[in-house]
Motif scaffolding. Sequence first.
Motif, mmCIF file in Angstrom:
data_model
loop_
_atom_site.group_PDB
_atom_site.id
_atom_site.type_symbol
_atom_site.label_atom_id
_atom_site.label_comp_id
_atom_site.label_asym_id
_atom_site.label_seq_id
_atom_site.Cartn_x
_atom_site.Cartn_y
_atom_site.Cartn_z
ATOM 1 N N SER A 139 -1.527 -4.280 -13.275
ATOM 2 C CA SER A 139 -1.407 -3.402 -12.275
ATOM 3 C C SER A 139 0.568 -3.544 -12.686
ATOM 4 O O SER A 139 1.340 -2.437 -12.309
ATOM 5 C CB SER A 139 -0.887 -3.952 -11.206
ATOM 6 O OG SER A 139 -0.615 -4.957 -10.694
ATOM 7 N N LEU A 162 5.081 1.593 -11.171
ATOM 8 C CA LEU A 162 4.247 1.744 -9.669
ATOM 9 C C LEU A 162 5.619 1.769 -8.518
ATOM 10 O O LEU A 162 6.661 1.011 -8.638
ATOM 11 C CB LEU A 162 3.815 1.579 -9.441
ATOM 12 C CG LEU A 162 2.015 1.011 -10.345
ATOM 13 C CD1 LEU A 162 1.125 0.106 -9.833
ATOM 14 C CD2 LEU A 162 1.847 2.019 -10.286
ATOM 15 N N PRO A 163 5.198 2.437 -7.768
ATOM 16 C CA PRO A 163 6.152 2.797 -6.518
ATOM 17 C C PRO A 163 6.016 1.732 -6.127
ATOM 18 O O PRO A 163 4.867 0.646 -5.374
ATOM 19 C CB PRO A 163 6.941 3.985 -5.463
ATOM 20 C CG PRO A 163 5.737 4.648 -6.872
ATOM 21 C CD PRO A 163 4.780 4.616 -7.255
ATOM 22 N N LYS A 165 6.189 -1.228 -2.659
ATOM 23 C CA LYS A 165 4.979 -1.457 -1.652
ATOM 24 C C LYS A 165 5.037 -0.628 -0.366
ATOM 25 O O LYS A 165 4.734 -0.391 0.614
ATOM 26 C CB LYS A 165 4.795 -3.084 -1.007
ATOM 27 C CG LYS A 165 3.802 -3.825 -2.264
ATOM 28 C CD LYS A 165 4.243 -5.312 -1.601
ATOM 29 C CE LYS A 165 3.566 -6.147 -2.124
ATOM 30 N NZ LYS A 165 3.642 -7.826 -2.282
ATOM 31 N N GLU A 167 6.348 2.138 -0.121
ATOM 32 C CA GLU A 167 5.962 3.570 0.130
ATOM 33 C C GLU A 167 4.583 3.497 -0.896
ATOM 34 O O GLU A 167 4.545 4.366 -1.451
ATOM 35 C CB GLU A 167 7.134 4.791 -1.124
ATOM 36 C CG GLU A 167 8.434 4.372 -1.400
ATOM 37 C CD GLU A 167 9.064 5.528 -2.332
ATOM 38 O OE1 GLU A 167 9.389 5.737 -2.419
ATOM 39 O OE2 GLU A 167 8.977 4.535 -3.490
ATOM 40 N N LYS A 170 2.389 7.219 -2.480
ATOM 41 C CA LYS A 170 2.820 7.822 -2.980
ATOM 42 C C LYS A 170 2.641 6.629 -4.209
ATOM 43 O O LYS A 170 1.709 6.097 -5.971
ATOM 44 C CB LYS A 170 4.549 7.199 -3.361
ATOM 45 C CG LYS A 170 5.056 8.877 -3.404
ATOM 46 C CD LYS A 170 6.814 8.239 -3.520
ATOM 47 C CE LYS A 170 7.570 9.522 -2.840
ATOM 48 N NZ LYS A 170 8.924 10.004 -3.143
ATOM 49 N N ARG A 171 2.454 4.821 -4.190
ATOM 50 C CA ARG A 171 1.708 3.960 -5.195
ATOM 51 C C ARG A 171 0.515 4.471 -4.958
ATOM 52 O O ARG A 171 0.373 4.038 -6.183
ATOM 53 C CB ARG A 171 2.087 2.083 -3.775
ATOM 54 C CG ARG A 171 1.937 1.501 -4.822
ATOM 55 C CD ARG A 171 1.959 -0.023 -4.293
ATOM 56 N NE ARG A 171 1.570 -1.412 -4.462
ATOM 57 C CZ ARG A 171 2.366 -1.618 -6.282
ATOM 58 N NH1 ARG A 171 2.981 -1.030 -6.286
ATOM 59 N NH2 ARG A 171 1.929 -2.669 -6.223
ATOM 60 N N GLU A 172 -0.244 4.597 -3.866
ATOM 61 C CA GLU A 172 -1.290 4.659 -4.282
ATOM 62 C C GLU A 172 -1.779 5.770 -5.244
ATOM 63 O O GLU A 172 -2.959 5.241 -6.061
ATOM 64 C CB GLU A 172 -2.353 4.878 -2.467
ATOM 65 C CG GLU A 172 -3.525 5.009 -2.173
ATOM 66 C CD GLU A 172 -4.977 5.355 -1.790
ATOM 67 O OE1 GLU A 172 -5.528 5.964 -1.237
ATOM 68 O OE2 GLU A 172 -3.491 4.323 -0.253
#
Length: 180
Positions: A139, A162-163, A165, A167, A170-172
């Motif tokens: 990840s 990655l953004p 937690k 957000e 947006k993270r997904e």
Amino acid sequence: MRILAKDIKHGVMKLELRNIDDLWVLYNVIQKGDRVLGRTTREVKSTETARPSSRRVSVTLGITVQKVYFDRDLDRLRIHGIVFQAPEEVRVTGSHHTLSVGPEDIVIVVKDTWLNHQVQRVEKSVVTEEPIIIVALDSEEASIAVLRSFGLDFKGEVRSQLPGKAEAEKREAAVKDYFH
């Protein structure tokens, strides 16, 4: 690698190198005392004018091998030895020289005796195989390498960026994008 000429009875093989794997094969085949001929440049000193000068000329030299060095960073095989064959005008017979051999070069390797495993290794390298690309990812980052005959040839890495937690939406979407 391409075998342009092969005369095992007289100990001669003329080879055209195509990639870094061919350099690795040659590194494992050439030994101290072998003779290698190839194109190179050599500094020639001129004393014909009032002031001595020098210039580099392209020549074919034959050397008796003393050391072989595989330079993975520059995709070169450096063959160091003593010149036994050179054009008359360069007058370097008996001096030290290093042939720098890379992909697309042609060399002639002369051995007193070619061992069976050496001939087989050269013949096996004639068949070009598609490189195996390895990607290891999690990840946070992905690493990319190519599996070569001499080991892993590391090409680079990519950070996921990655953004956090906080957000979640947006993270997904970023995670889905990154793993895609």
